[in-house]
Motif scaffolding. Structure first.
Motif, PDB file in Angstrom:
ATOM      1  N   GLN A  44       7.389  10.689 -43.809  1.00  0.00           N
ATOM      2  CA  GLN A  44       8.816  10.413 -43.162  1.00  0.00           C
ATOM      3  C   GLN A  44      10.135  10.776 -43.924  1.00  0.00           C
ATOM      4  O   GLN A  44      11.307  10.902 -43.204  1.00  0.00           O
TER       5      GLN A  44
ATOM      6  N   LYS B  13      13.662  23.279 -41.919  1.00  0.00           N
ATOM      7  CA  LYS B  13      14.512  23.051 -41.122  1.00  0.00           C
ATOM      8  C   LYS B  13      14.395  23.879 -39.833  1.00  0.00           C
ATOM      9  O   LYS B  13      14.940  23.676 -38.724  1.00  0.00           O
TER      10      LYS B  13
ATOM     11  N   TRP C  61       8.778  19.952 -38.217  1.00  0.00           N
ATOM     12  CA  TRP C  61       9.244  19.095 -39.419  1.00  0.00           C
ATOM     13  C   TRP C  61      10.758  19.085 -39.568  1.00  0.00           C
ATOM     14  O   TRP C  61      11.399  18.464 -40.471  1.00  0.00           O
ATOM     15  N   GLN C  62      11.604  19.672 -38.731  1.00  0.00           N
ATOM     16  CA  GLN C  62      12.906  19.652 -38.808  1.00  0.00           C
ATOM     17  C   GLN C  62      13.593  18.216 -38.521  1.00  0.00           C
ATOM     18  O   GLN C  62      14.756  18.095 -38.944  1.00  0.00           O
ATOM     19  N   HIS C  63      12.657  17.201 -38.102  1.00  0.00           N
ATOM     20  CA  HIS C  63      13.252  15.605 -37.852  1.00  0.00           C
ATOM     21  C   HIS C  63      13.257  15.094 -39.250  1.00  0.00           C
ATOM     22  O   HIS C  63      13.630  14.051 -39.562  1.00  0.00           O
TER      23      HIS C  63
ATOM     24  N   THR D 169      19.520  16.331 -46.179  1.00  0.00           N
ATOM     25  CA  THR D 169      20.166  14.864 -45.631  1.00  0.00           C
ATOM     26  C   THR D 169      21.164  14.574 -46.943  1.00  0.00           C
ATOM     27  O   THR D 169      22.157  14.103 -46.363  1.00  0.00           O
TER      28      THR D 169
END
Length: 154
Positions: free
Chosen positions: A80, A101, A106-108, A132
């Motif tokens: 996560q 990204k 998997w970009q989330h 992030t």
């Protein structure tokens, strides 16, 4: 006497035979709510420290020393959140960040860069590629834990 408490409220008896009530939810994270964090860090001491600390905080951890099997482990572990060092022996952390990204699968996933690169240009590059958050080593573990908690709460 110290023992794990499995019920929400269970009576515990110490060595003097005195009893007290303990709220297990305040001590032990719920087993079915453990978030998964992938750590990619080539320095063994840093990797172990992050692994131990975050495991103690109740997260399920998978640690990698390099990016050799990174994408296979992503599929198997389904994290996560990712803690990513930028300087890895076999692949540039920026490259991994960019590939993640640019992937619809998997970009989330939030990626926190944890790097010794302290220049603002490094931070700006990582953030522009989709990181992030950016933490400079040595990492303040309390701040990291709070940032992870905030990110996973959303």
């Amino acid at each position: 006497m110290l023992r794990l408490v499995t019920n929400i409220s269970e009576e515990v008896v110490n060595s003097d035979q005195q009893s007290s009530t303990v709220d297990a939810s305040a001590v032990i994270p719920s087993a079915n709510v453990r978030s998964k964090i992938l750590i990619v860090e080539d320095n063994a001491l840093n990797r172990q420290m992050l692994d131990d600390y975050l495991s103690f905080c109740g997260y399920e951890i998978l640690s990698l020393a390099d990016g050799t099997c990174f994408f296979q482990k992503m599929i198997e572990f389904q994290p996560q959140l990712i803690l990513l060092d930028l300087k890895l022996p076999d692949i540039d952390g920026y490259t991994l960040l960019e590939k993640l990204k640019n992937s619809a699968d998997w970009q989330h996933i939030p990626i926190f860069v944890v790097s010794a690169f302290a220049f603002s240009a490094d931070q700006q590059r990582a953030l522009s590629l989709g990181a992030t958050r950016y933490f400079v080593k040595p990492v303040n573990l309390t701040e990291l834990k709070q940032a992870i908690k905030e990110e996973l709460a959303t």
